[in-house]
Scaffold this active site. Structure first.
Site, PDB file in Angstrom:
ATOM      1  N   CYS A 134       0.846  -1.210   0.000  1.00  0.00           N
ATOM      2  CA  CYS A 134       0.000   0.000   0.000  1.00  0.00           C
ATOM      3  C   CYS A 134       0.871   1.246   0.000  1.00  0.00           C
ATOM      4  CB  CYS A 134      -0.929  -0.036   1.214  1.00  0.00           C
ATOM      5  SG  CYS A 134      -1.718   1.522   1.604  1.00  0.00           S
ATOM      6  N   CYS A 177       0.083   3.792   2.779  1.00  0.00           N
ATOM      7  CA  CYS A 177       0.532   3.264   4.077  1.00  0.00           C
ATOM      8  C   CYS A 177       1.993   3.616   4.323  1.00  0.00           C
ATOM      9  CB  CYS A 177       0.363   1.742   4.126  1.00  0.00           C
ATOM     10  SG  CYS A 177      -1.350   1.171   3.961  1.00  0.00           S
TER      11      CYS A 177
END
Length: 295
Positions: free
Chosen positions: A114, A117
């Site tokens: 991600c 993230c």
């Protein structure tokens, strides 16, 4: 545990064992060096004399071992952001901070693949350092911890969940640093505001000074309402005869509104040091500074 090992000799798994073991090794190694700096001789032989000890060499070696021990312990100390490895560890973490410290738990549900993230990770770590001792920060890999992710209904990454006393109080998805800071501050303030304990004796004394018509039985009826509210959402094994948290705070606020003053309250949990899990768990404060809850 800070590392895994299935061999019988791998017993150094906590900072306490670490410090003891390293100190023991340092002492044994220093004594060994002291023996090696002296010549072996026979007392009855006039041709052999022991060399004079060299204190500066011994002290230098002791200092080196001490520095080495400090570095090792620091490397194995609990990080400011914990990584959740299994459901059991996660449940113990929530229970500990719900019943022993009162600290809010901030969860970051992430995935290595991600992009957002990875972008928010430095801000999350920075916030963890800033709130060390006031909140607990942990990361949950959604690809490995499916049960925990499903428990909180995580559908997108990153998702941040804010827990106070074992209950979710807020959450949001996305890499918003400002939102993360705002929700963290809200969770910390809530936990600190509800770090309240109302004793029966203090409530009895309060009514004696402000409403003498209420006898001990009547005061106990009022107190039991707070106890019931405290235990309402607790598991049976966790139920106790105590008036704490939000019910205690709300009762103090209502009494202040009615009588223009609030009963004396105490801190439920003692202040936490900055590496709280590197030491034995702090127990609940037996007596705290008295304060009056406002809201």
């Amino acid at each position: 545990n800070h590392f895994s090992c299935n061999k019988p000799h791998c017993f150094i798994a906590t900072p306490h064992w670490t410090s003891f073991s390293i100190s023991y090794i340092a002492v044994r190694a220093t004594k060994s060096l002291q023996r090696r700096t002296k010549k072996h001789f026979t007392p009855n032989s006039p041709d052999h004399r022991p060399e004079k000890a060299q204190p500066h060499t011994t002290m230098l070696m002791q200092r080196c071992f001490l520095i080495f021990a400090v570095l090792i312990i620091s490397a194995w100390a609990r990080p400011v952001v914990r990584t959740i490895r299994d459901t059991s560890q996660f449940d113990k973490l929530l229970e500990k901070h719900a019943t022993e410290t009162g600290l809010p738990v901030i969860l970051d549900f992430y995935s290595d693949s991600c992009g957002p993230c990875r972008m928010i990770a430095p801000a999350f770590k920075k916030l963890a350092k800033e709130y060390e001792g006031r909140a607990v920060f942990a990361k949950v890999d959604v690809n490995r911890q499916h049960e925990i992710s499903g428990r909180y209904g995580v559908r997108s990454m990153p998702t941040f969940v804010f827990i106070v006393e074992g209950k979710k109080v807020n959450e949001f998805s996305g890499a918003g640093e400002q939102q993360l800071r705002q929700f963290t501050e809200m969770a910390v303030n809530k936990a600190e505001r509800e770090n309240v304990k109302l004793e029966f004796d203090d409530l009895l004394q309060f009514y004696a000074q402000n409403d003498a018509m209420k006898d001990e039985a009547a005061v106990n009826t009022v107190y039991q309402k707070c106890v019931e509210a405290t235990n309402k959402k607790r598991l049976k094994k966790n139920k106790k005869e105590e008036c704490v948290g939000r019910p205690a705070s709300e009762m103090a606020r209502k009494l202040k509104k009615k009588y223009a003053m609030a009963p004396k309250t105490q801190k439920r949990f003692a202040p936490q040091p900055k590496s709280d899990e590197a030491k034995p768990s702090s127990t609940k404060a037996s007596s705290g500074s008295s304060s009056s809850s406002s809201s």
